[in-house]
Scaffold this motif. Structure first.
Motif, short mmCIF file in Angstrom:
data_model
loop_
_atom_site.label_atom_id
_atom_site.label_comp_id
_atom_site.label_asym_id
_atom_site.label_seq_id
_atom_site.Cartn_x
_atom_site.Cartn_y
_atom_site.Cartn_z
N PRO A 1 0.80 -1.28 -0.25
CA PRO A 1 -0.34 0.14 0.63
C PRO A 1 0.86 1.14 -0.06
N MET A 2 0.25 2.60 -0.86
CA MET A 2 1.53 3.41 -0.81
C MET A 2 0.66 4.80 -0.74
N SER A 3 1.39 5.86 -0.42
CA SER A 3 0.63 6.73 -0.34
C SER A 3 1.64 7.40 -1.69
N THR B 1 6.97 8.25 -1.87
CA THR B 1 7.92 7.90 -1.53
C THR B 1 8.40 6.43 -0.54
N PHE B 2 9.61 6.20 -0.52
CA PHE B 2 10.36 4.92 0.69
C PHE B 2 10.68 4.90 1.82
N LEU B 3 10.04 4.72 2.79
CA LEU B 3 10.89 5.50 4.31
C LEU B 3 11.20 3.80 4.33
N ASP C 1 9.68 17.85 -8.16
CA ASP C 1 8.78 16.62 -8.46
C ASP C 1 7.89 16.45 -8.19
N LEU C 2 8.51 15.26 -7.33
CA LEU C 2 8.11 15.26 -6.76
C LEU C 2 7.24 15.74 -5.45
N ARG C 3 7.85 16.06 -4.80
CA ARG C 3 6.83 17.49 -3.72
C ARG C 3 6.19 18.37 -4.31
N GLU C 4 5.50 18.73 -5.22
CA GLU C 4 4.17 19.43 -6.40
C GLU C 4 3.63 18.43 -6.35
N ALA C 5 4.15 16.68 -6.41
CA ALA C 5 2.80 16.14 -6.75
C ALA C 5 2.34 15.54 -5.65
N PRO D 1 -0.10 8.18 6.04
CA PRO D 1 -0.37 7.78 7.61
C PRO D 1 -0.13 8.22 8.58
N ASP D 2 0.64 8.52 10.21
CA ASP D 2 0.83 8.96 11.01
C ASP D 2 1.18 8.02 11.93
N LEU D 3 1.84 6.32 11.05
CA LEU D 3 2.42 5.53 12.10
C LEU D 3 3.93 5.40 12.55
N PHE D 4 4.19 6.06 10.66
CA PHE D 4 5.87 5.86 10.30
C PHE D 4 6.16 7.65 11.08
N SER D 5 5.43 8.38 11.70
CA SER D 5 6.43 9.47 12.39
C SER D 5 7.34 8.99 13.82
N SER D 6 6.87 7.46 13.83
CA SER D 6 6.98 7.26 15.61
C SER D 6 7.95 6.43 15.41
N ALA D 7 7.80 6.14 13.94
CA ALA D 7 8.77 4.20 13.83
C ALA D 7 10.10 4.83 13.67
N GLU D 8 11.11 3.87 14.14
CA GLU D 8 12.33 3.99 14.33
C GLU D 8 12.91 2.50 14.92
N PRO D 9 14.35 2.27 14.41
CA PRO D 9 15.27 3.55 13.93
C PRO D 9 14.70 3.52 11.65
N MET D 10 14.81 4.73 11.46
CA MET D 10 14.67 4.55 10.53
C MET D 10 16.08 5.74 9.61
N ARG D 11 16.32 4.39 8.51
CA ARG D 11 17.26 5.33 7.59
C ARG D 11 17.69 6.17 6.34
N GLY D 12 16.22 6.08 6.43
CA GLY D 12 16.31 7.42 5.44
C GLY D 12 14.72 7.01 4.73
N VAL D 13 14.76 8.12 3.49
CA VAL D 13 13.58 8.53 2.68
C VAL D 13 14.41 9.08 1.27
N ARG D 14 13.75 7.35 0.16
CA ARG D 14 13.64 7.73 -1.05
C ARG D 14 12.81 8.13 -1.65
N GLY D 15 12.75 8.91 -2.32
CA GLY D 15 11.93 9.04 -3.69
C GLY D 15 11.92 8.48 -5.13
N TYR D 16 10.43 8.15 -5.40
CA TYR D 16 10.54 7.58 -6.62
C TYR D 16 9.40 7.82 -7.80
N ARG D 17 9.65 7.83 -8.87
CA ARG D 17 8.89 8.36 -9.95
C ARG D 17 8.49 6.77 -10.45
N PHE D 18 6.86 6.94 -10.84
CA PHE D 18 6.41 5.54 -11.56
C PHE D 18 6.66 6.17 -12.44
N ARG D 19 6.53 5.71 -13.58
CA ARG D 19 6.00 6.28 -15.36
C ARG D 19 5.35 5.27 -15.98
#
Length: 152
Positions: free
Chosen positions: A43-45, A57-59, A109-113, A120-138
Motif C-alpha cells: 500500500p502506497m501514498s 516515497t519509501f521510508l 517534481d515529487l514534492r509538488e505531486a 499515515p501517521d504510523l511511521f512518524s514514530s517508528a524507529e530506527p529509520m535509515r532514510g527516505v527514497r523518492g520514486y517516480r512511476f512512469r
C-alpha cells in the motif's frame, strides 16, 4: 469475469480525462512489484503529476528494504487505485509502468505531486529509520472502469 464481460454489465470504461481526474483526487493505492513466486504488493501514498507519472516515497527501516530491492531490479510494475463508495458505485484504475529512484536534488517534481497524497501517521514514530527514497512511476498504460456515479 473478464474486463470485457464486466464492461458489458453496468460498468463502463473511464475516459483518459476521467482517469486523470480520478488519480488527482486520490492519494493512496497499491504498488505491485514483480517477485520470484508472486507479486509483492505494497500500500502506497502517491502523488500524480497530472500527466504521465505517479510519485511516492519509501521510508526505509532496518538494514534492507524488500520494496527498495524489488523496485531497483524491476523492469516494470503495476499500480492499482480504487474507490468503492457502495456495491453500486465504485471506480478502479490499473496502471502499468516503470519505477525509478529519484535523487534527492531532483525532488521538486515529487514534492509538488505529493501535495494530494494521503500520509499515515504510523511511521512518524517508528524507529530506527535509515532514510527516505523518492520514486517516480512512469505510466506506460492505464485502464479505468467505473460503475455508478456521474455519467461520462
Amino acid at each position: 469475469m473478464s474486463t470485457d464481460e464486466l464492461l458489458e454489465s453496468s460498468a463502463a470504461a473511464m475516459t483518459d480525462d476521467r482517469i486523470r481526474e480520478f488519480l488527482t483526487e486520490q492519494g493512496v493505492g497499491t504498488l505491485a512489484l514483480p517477485d520470484d513466486d508472486a507479486p509483492y504488493l505494497v500500500p502506497m501514498s502517491f502523488g500524480y503529476d497530472g500527466a504521465s507519472a505517479l510519485y511516492f516515497t519509501f521510508l526505509l527501516f532496518g538494514p534492507e528494504s524488500r520494496k527498495e530491492t524489488l523496485s531497483e531490479r524491476a523492469s516494470g510494475a503495476r499500480f492499482l487505485v480504487y474507490e468503492a463508495r457502495s456495491p453500486h458505485e465504485w471506480r478502479s484504475v490499473n496502471l502499468r509502468g516503470r519505477i525509478e529512484a529519484i535523487e534527492e536534488d531532483d525532488w521538486a517534481d515529487l514534492r509538488e505531486a505529493m501535495a494530494n497524497a494521503w500520509h499515515p501517521d504510523l511511521f512518524s514514530s517508528a524507529e530506527p529509520m535509515r532514510g527516505v527514497r523518492g520514486y517516480r512511476f512512469r505510466i506506460d498504460e492505464w485502464t479505468g472502469i467505473r460503475q455508478g456515479g456521474s455519467v461520462e
